[in-house]
Design a protein around this motif. Structure first.
Motif, short mmCIF file in Angstrom:
data_model
loop_
_atom_site.label_atom_id
_atom_site.label_comp_id
_atom_site.label_asym_id
_atom_site.label_seq_id
_atom_site.Cartn_x
_atom_site.Cartn_y
_atom_site.Cartn_z
N THR A 7 86.86 54.54 2.47
CA THR A 7 86.37 53.16 2.40
C THR A 7 85.69 52.95 1.06
OG1 THR A 7 84.17 53.63 3.29
CG2 THR A 7 85.96 53.24 4.89
N PRO A 99 83.28 44.07 2.67
CA PRO A 99 82.50 44.94 3.54
C PRO A 99 82.64 46.39 3.09
CG PRO A 99 83.80 43.39 4.84
CD PRO A 99 84.28 43.28 3.41
N ASP A 100 81.60 47.21 3.25
CA ASP A 100 81.69 48.58 2.76
C ASP A 100 82.64 49.43 3.59
OD1 ASP A 100 80.16 48.92 5.03
OD2 ASP A 100 78.38 49.64 3.99
N THR A 102 85.71 48.50 4.08
CA THR A 102 87.05 48.18 3.58
C THR A 102 87.72 49.42 3.01
OG1 THR A 102 86.29 45.95 2.97
CG2 THR A 102 88.36 46.70 2.01
N VAL A 134 79.34 43.87 -2.48
CA VAL A 134 79.43 44.09 -1.04
C VAL A 134 79.09 42.80 -0.31
CG1 VAL A 134 78.55 45.43 0.91
CG2 VAL A 134 78.80 46.51 -1.32
N SER A 135 79.82 42.52 0.77
CA SER A 135 79.58 41.34 1.59
C SER A 135 80.07 41.62 3.00
CB SER A 135 80.32 40.12 1.00
OG SER A 135 80.28 39.03 1.90
N ASP A 136 79.51 40.93 3.97
CA ASP A 136 80.01 41.05 5.34
C ASP A 136 81.39 40.41 5.48
OD1 ASP A 136 77.76 42.36 6.21
OD2 ASP A 136 76.74 40.52 6.85
N THR A 137 81.74 39.51 4.56
CA THR A 137 82.99 38.77 4.63
C THR A 137 83.82 39.04 3.40
OG1 THR A 137 81.91 37.00 5.89
CG2 THR A 137 84.03 36.47 4.86
N ARG A 328 88.40 34.51 12.84
CA ARG A 328 88.90 35.47 11.85
C ARG A 328 90.09 36.20 12.45
NH1 ARG A 328 83.49 37.92 8.86
NH2 ARG A 328 82.53 35.92 8.40
#
Length: 329
Positions: A7, A99-100, A102, A134-137, A328
């Motif tokens: 990831t 997201p981390d 990913t 980094v993002s939640d989305t 989503r």
């Protein structure tokens, strides 16, 4: 950590960036990726610049789009905006917020799609820089740059009474593709599910590809400018809605005829995300190959757009503040 597909959270920013740069190919910039900023040549001293953002949820669903699709579409929609000024795309700057969790293979697929779209749609254009965070989305923000190569920009405000209205590129396919996704590839709770391509007809494939991996006629932007286009814009939100914007900017009425819009004029008029080029040309101009006449420009009236002589009911396109689905998948 998966050994062959970690990831982004397993790696450093530099390692993720190296995975991306390795897939983007060599740069032709004066200073390319790797420094604090790129340095690009500006052939005539002017730069066309535009930006567009794709966000997981309102703009795409991971259940439906491959990483390659997302990279391709992120490039294509921005390249189309450069072309709509009569310019030649020269560079993309890409910011990825992920997201981390990913997978790096997703990032590599995005990079592959970006490179392939540039190679196919705007040869010579490359990704020359960007940002990682980094993002939640999952969010993909692209800035596209272009060169006018000595031309004057073609604005949406230049349409004049008597001009021919013409379009280059397919209309309606992307709208039908989006409808197909929502109608056939969601479960009983409305959650998107993977596309079963074995269940698709040949027409379904065309429509889905137009939605997920659009191929706008980028090269025809400068061609239209050279042919004397008086107004030009990208059809991203729907033909009627975008034509109304051209009409308002130009102080005219855009009169469209459904005879030239194919077997599904309703979707062609209001489907959205076609990324075709809408142009107006002087009445005595020869339309460039690839453009088809679909109407004329009339004097300003009560309605910005008329379809077969009548006002079009509804918004005539897609508005993210009214039409997006918060799901989503």
């Amino acid at each position: 950590m998966t050994e062959h597909d970690p990831t982004v959270g397993d790696l450093s920013e530099a390692a993720v960036l190296r995975r991306i740069l390795d897939r983007l190919g060599p740069s032709d910039a004066l200073v390319g990726p790797g420094d604090d900023a790129a340095v690009l040549a500006s052939p005539d001293g002017r730069v066309v610049a535009t930006t567009d953002t794709l966000v997981h949820g309102p703009d795409f669903r991971l259940a439906w789009s491959t990483p390659f699709d997302l990279g391709w579409k992120s490039a294509a929609v921005n390249l189309a905006d450069v072309a709509a000024m009569g310019a030649r795309p020269t560079a993309l700057l890409v910011a990825l917020a992920m997201p981390d969790a990913t997978r790096v293979s997703v990032v590599e697929g995005l990079a592959d799609g970006l490179r392939a779209a540039c190679d196919a749609l705007a040869p010579g254009c490359r990704v020359e820089g960007g940002d990682l965070t980094v993002s939640d989305t999952l969010t993909i923000a692209v800035t596209a740059l272009g060169s006018l190569d000595g031309r004057e920009p073609v604005l949406r405000s230049g349409a004049r009474e008597g001009d021919v209205v013409a379009v280059a590129g397919a209309l309606g396919h992307a709208g039908r593709g989006l409808a197909l996704l929502f109608e056939r590839f969601r479960d009983d709770s409305g959650t998107p599910v993977a596309i079963d391509r074995s269940a698709l007809t040949a027409q379904d494939v065309v429509d889905l590809d137009a939605q997920l991996r659009p191929s706008p006629p980028i090269a025809l932007g400068p061609v239209a400018a050279d042919a004397g286009a008086t107004a030009l814009m990208d059809v991203s939100d729907g033909l009627v809605l975008d034509a109304s914007r051209m009409a308002a900017a130009s102080g005219v009425t855009i009169e469209l005829s459904t005879e030239r819009l194919g077997h599904d004029p309703g979707t062609a008029l209001a489907g959205g995300e076609d990324h075709a080029l809408l142009a107006t040309f002087p009445p005595d101009a020869t339309l460039p190959e690839g453009f088809v006449a679909i109407g004329r420009v009339g004097a300003a009236g009560a309605d910005a757009v008329l379809v077969d002589g009548r006002p079009h009911a509804g918004r005539g396109g897609w508005d993210p503040y009214h039409d997006w689905d918060a799901g989503r998948g």
